[in-house]
Design a protein around this motif. Structure first.
Motif, PDB file in Angstrom:
ATOM      1  N   LYS A  97       0.843  -1.195   0.000  1.00 35.21           N
ATOM      2  CA  LYS A  97       0.000   0.000   0.000  1.00 35.21           C
ATOM      3  C   LYS A  97       0.878   1.245   0.000  1.00 35.21           C
ATOM      4  O   LYS A  97       1.879   1.305   0.696  1.00 35.21           O
ATOM      5  CB  LYS A  97      -0.909  -0.006   1.234  1.00 35.21           C
ATOM      6  CG  LYS A  97      -1.839   1.197   1.327  1.00 35.21           C
ATOM      7  CD  LYS A  97      -2.686   1.120   2.585  1.00 35.21           C
ATOM      8  CE  LYS A  97      -3.565   2.350   2.727  1.00 35.21           C
ATOM      9  NZ  LYS A  97      -4.376   2.305   3.975  1.00 35.21           N
ATOM     10  N   GLY A  98       0.485   2.208  -0.741  1.00 35.41           N
ATOM     11  CA  GLY A  98       1.291   3.409  -0.887  1.00 35.41           C
ATOM     12  C   GLY A  98       2.078   3.346  -2.175  1.00 35.41           C
ATOM     13  O   GLY A  98       2.017   4.270  -3.003  1.00 35.41           O
ATOM     14  N   LEU A 102       0.948   4.884  -5.774  1.00 34.15           N
ATOM     15  CA  LEU A 102       1.827   5.729  -6.576  1.00 34.15           C
ATOM     16  C   LEU A 102       1.844   5.275  -8.028  1.00 34.15           C
ATOM     17  O   LEU A 102       1.794   6.103  -8.953  1.00 34.15           O
ATOM     18  CB  LEU A 102       3.243   5.707  -6.004  1.00 34.15           C
ATOM     19  CG  LEU A 102       4.307   6.494  -6.783  1.00 34.15           C
ATOM     20  CD1 LEU A 102       4.030   7.990  -6.715  1.00 34.15           C
ATOM     21  CD2 LEU A 102       5.699   6.184  -6.248  1.00 34.15           C
ATOM     22  N   VAL A 103       1.885   3.975  -8.255  1.00 31.59           N
ATOM     23  CA  VAL A 103       1.873   3.441  -9.617  1.00 31.59           C
ATOM     24  C   VAL A 103       0.588   3.857 -10.333  1.00 31.59           C
ATOM     25  O   VAL A 103       0.613   4.292 -11.494  1.00 31.59           O
ATOM     26  CB  VAL A 103       2.011   1.904  -9.606  1.00 31.59           C
ATOM     27  CG1 VAL A 103       1.737   1.329 -10.993  1.00 31.59           C
ATOM     28  CG2 VAL A 103       3.405   1.508  -9.135  1.00 31.59           C
ATOM     29  N   ALA A 104      -0.553   3.743  -9.663  1.00 29.10           N
ATOM     30  CA  ALA A 104      -1.826   4.135 -10.267  1.00 29.10           C
ATOM     31  C   ALA A 104      -1.840   5.618 -10.607  1.00 29.10           C
ATOM     32  O   ALA A 104      -2.256   6.019 -11.703  1.00 29.10           O
ATOM     33  CB  ALA A 104      -2.979   3.791  -9.324  1.00 29.10           C
ATOM     34  N   GLU A 105      -1.376   6.432  -9.678  1.00 28.27           N
ATOM     35  CA  GLU A 105      -1.353   7.882  -9.889  1.00 28.27           C
ATOM     36  C   GLU A 105      -0.503   8.249 -11.097  1.00 28.27           C
ATOM     37  O   GLU A 105      -0.939   9.009 -11.980  1.00 28.27           O
ATOM     38  CB  GLU A 105      -0.817   8.557  -8.632  1.00 28.27           C
ATOM     39  CG  GLU A 105      -0.629  10.057  -8.748  1.00 28.27           C
ATOM     40  CD  GLU A 105       0.024  10.633  -7.519  1.00 28.27           C
ATOM     41  OE1 GLU A 105       1.135  11.186  -7.625  1.00 28.27           O
ATOM     42  OE2 GLU A 105      -0.578  10.508  -6.418  1.00 28.27           O
ATOM     43  N   ASP A 131     -11.400   0.273  -5.086  1.00 23.98           N
ATOM     44  CA  ASP A 131     -12.023   1.574  -4.822  1.00 23.98           C
ATOM     45  C   ASP A 131     -10.960   2.615  -4.491  1.00 23.98           C
ATOM     46  O   ASP A 131     -11.035   3.763  -4.953  1.00 23.98           O
ATOM     47  CB  ASP A 131     -13.019   1.462  -3.666  1.00 23.98           C
ATOM     48  CG  ASP A 131     -14.275   0.680  -4.043  1.00 23.98           C
ATOM     49  OD1 ASP A 131     -14.576   0.600  -5.251  1.00 23.98           O
ATOM     50  OD2 ASP A 131     -14.944   0.148  -3.141  1.00 23.98           O
ATOM     51  N   ARG A 132      -9.960   2.218  -3.702  1.00 24.20           N
ATOM     52  CA  ARG A 132      -8.900   3.160  -3.354  1.00 24.20           C
ATOM     53  C   ARG A 132      -8.056   3.504  -4.579  1.00 24.20           C
ATOM     54  O   ARG A 132      -7.702   4.660  -4.807  1.00 24.20           O
ATOM     55  CB  ARG A 132      -8.003   2.597  -2.254  1.00 24.20           C
ATOM     56  CG  ARG A 132      -7.024   3.635  -1.678  1.00 24.20           C
ATOM     57  CD  ARG A 132      -6.071   3.057  -0.665  1.00 24.20           C
ATOM     58  NE  ARG A 132      -5.066   2.223  -1.298  1.00 24.20           N
ATOM     59  CZ  ARG A 132      -4.872   0.934  -1.022  1.00 24.20           C
ATOM     60  NH1 ARG A 132      -5.626   0.331  -0.119  1.00 24.20           N
ATOM     61  NH2 ARG A 132      -3.930   0.237  -1.630  1.00 24.20           N
ATOM     62  N   LEU A 133      -7.752   2.475  -5.394  1.00 21.00           N
ATOM     63  CA  LEU A 133      -6.976   2.734  -6.597  1.00 21.00           C
ATOM     64  C   LEU A 133      -7.728   3.663  -7.548  1.00 21.00           C
ATOM     65  O   LEU A 133      -7.135   4.567  -8.153  1.00 21.00           O
ATOM     66  CB  LEU A 133      -6.648   1.426  -7.312  1.00 21.00           C
ATOM     67  CG  LEU A 133      -5.511   0.578  -6.736  1.00 21.00           C
ATOM     68  CD1 LEU A 133      -5.247  -0.614  -7.650  1.00 21.00           C
ATOM     69  CD2 LEU A 133      -4.236   1.397  -6.567  1.00 21.00           C
ATOM     70  N   ARG A 134      -9.033   3.449  -7.681  1.00 27.80           N
ATOM     71  CA  ARG A 134      -9.813   4.312  -8.571  1.00 27.80           C
ATOM     72  C   ARG A 134      -9.827   5.742  -8.046  1.00 27.80           C
ATOM     73  O   ARG A 134      -9.768   6.695  -8.829  1.00 27.80           O
ATOM     74  CB  ARG A 134     -11.242   3.794  -8.716  1.00 27.80           C
ATOM     75  CG  ARG A 134     -12.042   4.542  -9.782  1.00 27.80           C
ATOM     76  CD  ARG A 134     -13.398   3.898 -10.026  1.00 27.80           C
ATOM     77  NE  ARG A 134     -14.082   4.512 -11.148  1.00 27.80           N
ATOM     78  CZ  ARG A 134     -14.811   5.606 -11.067  1.00 27.80           C
ATOM     79  NH1 ARG A 134     -14.975   6.233  -9.901  1.00 27.80           N
ATOM     80  NH2 ARG A 134     -15.410   6.104 -12.157  1.00 27.80           N
ATOM     81  N   GLU A 230       7.813  -0.319  -8.402  1.00 34.89           N
ATOM     82  CA  GLU A 230       7.093   0.886  -8.808  1.00 34.89           C
ATOM     83  C   GLU A 230       7.944   1.774  -9.711  1.00 34.89           C
ATOM     84  O   GLU A 230       7.438   2.404 -10.646  1.00 34.89           O
ATOM     85  CB  GLU A 230       6.593   1.672  -7.588  1.00 34.89           C
ATOM     86  CG  GLU A 230       7.668   2.297  -6.712  1.00 34.89           C
ATOM     87  CD  GLU A 230       8.160   1.372  -5.625  1.00 34.89           C
ATOM     88  OE1 GLU A 230       8.691   1.884  -4.620  1.00 34.89           O
ATOM     89  OE2 GLU A 230       8.008   0.136  -5.753  1.00 34.89           O
ATOM     90  N   THR A 231       9.264   1.813  -9.465  1.00 35.80           N
ATOM     91  CA  THR A 231      10.152   2.599 -10.320  1.00 35.80           C
ATOM     92  C   THR A 231      10.195   2.014 -11.725  1.00 35.80           C
ATOM     93  O   THR A 231      10.150   2.736 -12.725  1.00 35.80           O
ATOM     94  CB  THR A 231      11.567   2.647  -9.734  1.00 35.80           C
ATOM     95  OG1 THR A 231      11.508   3.117  -8.390  1.00 35.80           O
ATOM     96  CG2 THR A 231      12.464   3.563 -10.546  1.00 35.80           C
ATOM     97  N   ALA A 232      10.278   0.689 -11.813  1.00 35.78           N
ATOM     98  CA  ALA A 232      10.303   0.023 -13.117  1.00 35.78           C
ATOM     99  C   ALA A 232       9.035   0.320 -13.912  1.00 35.78           C
ATOM    100  O   ALA A 232       9.092   0.619 -15.117  1.00 35.78           O
ATOM    101  CB  ALA A 232      10.474  -1.481 -12.924  1.00 35.78           C
TER     102      ALA A 232
END
Length: 253
Positions: A97-98, A102-105, A131-134, A230-232
């Motif tokens: 989480k977190g 960031l990846v979604a954003e 729901d949180r990702l959306r 997430e960086t990749a």
């Protein structure tokens, strides 16, 4: 002569709404959206708010019937049509989480058309809060000016993803054991594409063999350093957008 004021005003707040927008459509608003406009942005009667619904483009709306906890936004004119984003999917293993937020954003900001959570053997996280990702996708779209939200798919297992993979879509996957340089691979494979990124521990040898067996799979190298998952995902997406996406379009805003 005084300069003509920008239209719509550059300071106008921007908000995603579920209602279908159109000429003279009135959108009643309460809850978190109303709180943001009224308490944070200090919207008053007659102020302009930019609205988008993910299907009708962006609309300028006038604030009406402004009260303490709710208001009405009435569409006056379309300011931007519905955008066309590059046909690029990001298929990413769920991470902590977190970091997945960031990846979604960043996927939304970079112009990804579809985000697909993919469960792999080494995934530390085996559930995602869609729901949180959306919500993160919506917030990013409001900030970056998108008029179309990325499609958010249900989580799928890696075998199921590969079994149903479209014939005409290239699948670039970040292979820590080596692959073609991204610029060469992207240039040689224009058209519909997707990026597959594994979890913190990477793909298992069996998973890697299964991915490579897919005719549409294209292993790529992410350089000489070990990158976080997430960086990749963010870096490779940005490289694809620079090579084949809408970063190559020159527009004046």
């Amino acid at each position: 002569m005084p300069a003509t004021p920008a239209w719509p005003p550059r300071s106008a707040p921007r908000l995603f709404v579920e209602a279908t927008l159109g000429p003279d459509v009135a959108v009643p608003l309460d809850g978190n959206g109303a709180h943001y406009l009224l308490s944070v942005m200090r919207v008053r009667d007659g102020d302009i708010v930019l609205l988008f619904d993910g299907q009708s483009g962006e609309w300028a709306a006038v604030a009406e019937q402004v009260r303490k906890r709710d208001l009405v936004l009435r569409c006056t004119q379309q300011t931007r049509p519905l955008e066309t984003v590059p046909d690029f999917w990001l298929c990413a293993a769920p991470i902590r989480k977190g970091r997945i937020d960031l990846v979604a954003e960043k996927a939304c900001e970079l112009g990804v058309a579809r985000l697909v959570p993919v469960l792999t053997e080494r995934s530390v996280v085996d559930k995602v809060n869609l729901d949180r990702l959306r919500a993160h996708l919506v917030e990013a779209a409001e900030q970056c000016g998108r008029t179309a939200l990325p499609d958010l798919a249900d989580m799928v297992t890696l075998p199921a993803l590969l079994e149903s993979w479209p014939e005409n879509r290239a699948l670039f996957f970040a292979d820590e054991t080596g692959g073609l340089p991204m610029d060469q691979c992207f240039a040689a494979n224009p058209g519909p594409a997707a990026l597959l990124v594994g979890p913190e521990g990477g793909f298992t040898p069996a998973e890697r063999d299964r991915i490579r067996a897919l005719p549409q799979a294209r292993p790529i190298s992410l350089g000489p350093r070990i990158l976080r998952a997430e960086t990749a995902a963010i870096a490779a997406t940005a490289c694809w957008m620079a090579a084949n996406g809408d970063w190559t379009r020159c527009e004046t805003k």
